[in-house]
Design an enzyme around this catalytic site. Sequence first.
Site: not given
Length: 429
Positions: A123-124, A166
């Site tokens: 999830s960056p 995500d």
Amino acid sequence: MSDSDLVTSDVAAERLGYTAQHVRRLVSQGVLTGSKIGRDWVIHEKSVKRYIATRNEEQLVLPGVPKQRRRRASTKKTTPQPSLTPRRGEIYFETEHGRAILGDSLDYMRDLPDESVDLVVTSPPFGLQRKKEYDNPDADQYVEWFRPFGAEFRRILRASGSLVIDIGGSWVKGQPTRSLYHFRLLVMLCDEFKFHLAQEMYWWNPSKLPTPAEWVTVRRIRVKDAVNSVYWLSPTPWPKASNRRVLQPYSPSMKSLLKNGYKSKLRPSGHDISDKFTRDNGAAIPPNLIAVANTESNSYYLRYCRAKGIKPHPARFPTALPEYFIRLLTDSGDTVLDPFAGSCVTGAACERLGRTWTCVELVEGYLEGAVARFNGRTDPSSPPSADDARNYYRIGRPDILWNGNPEPPLAADGGRRRNIKATKKDSRS
């Protein structure tokens, strides 16, 4: 300090082999020294040279020992040992199945062999208008910032592997319209790096607050944004996967149908429902909507951080989210990488499932707290029960309150001008 000791972010990026956006993120995290002047950033040249020297030197690191103690411990006279540190980044701690790396994930991935990873799940930082403490990139610069990561993901993934991202949406600053940055990211990854979109998934967080408040709760012209996009990408059209790993309990209506039977027939939609529809397979195939509330408030991880005076990571996703894809897409012993690890939620899920994992995080404080997920102490819990109503989330049909509900006229200007009277009335209701 003279002007000759300063370089622009573009110059620093060229010397480091990064994008300018990535350099600015290193400055905000304290890895490089610099400041913003007008619309540009200037970086202290000495900090760039120091970072390059540190990035390339080999150091003996004792896993699990806090950073401030490593240097003292490594000066003792001991039998020479091979370095445990990758050329770029250092091992912060290790477990039976994985390790956490303190460093830049771009640097770390550049040292990995081609086709050596089975799953990248992460999830960056999102491209939000409001800046977070972890320096999320601007939405209009997001694709440029992410491009070098995309190149490394494509190189290190096995042909049977998957990339799962995500990513939350964002709003255009000052107006009630959505940014397209995450769609542009998806198109870039598929067009430039030839990823295949295996499936678009969605994470529904039932506990998400009604934001942005100005458009949702004040002017009442938009609805609550409660879904993140989760892109499942793959180097080939045939990544390994099995939905049998993520089955869900049958709904009450399906249980009734299995019990009472169903007459096979052609539906109005044209689908021919055969008698195989009434076969009891034990569980149902899930939809591409993953319902998980993000309500962690007093977990062992948070209590550990409070006790140690550590600031928890501010944007943790629930463990069930990465675990869903780890189960769906990997086998025991497969290699999983999270390049934006935060507090190592992905690593904790892999540890329980017996996957070989690596979490890479740029901020040491987040890894200090992540230790809590692997020290053998967890919150007491029992396996989820299919009969427990608390394990299900409900969402109402859209027409429940339609009948007989008065409808005041819509604002002719689309809500551009604040209606103070309506706002006060809404706040009292």
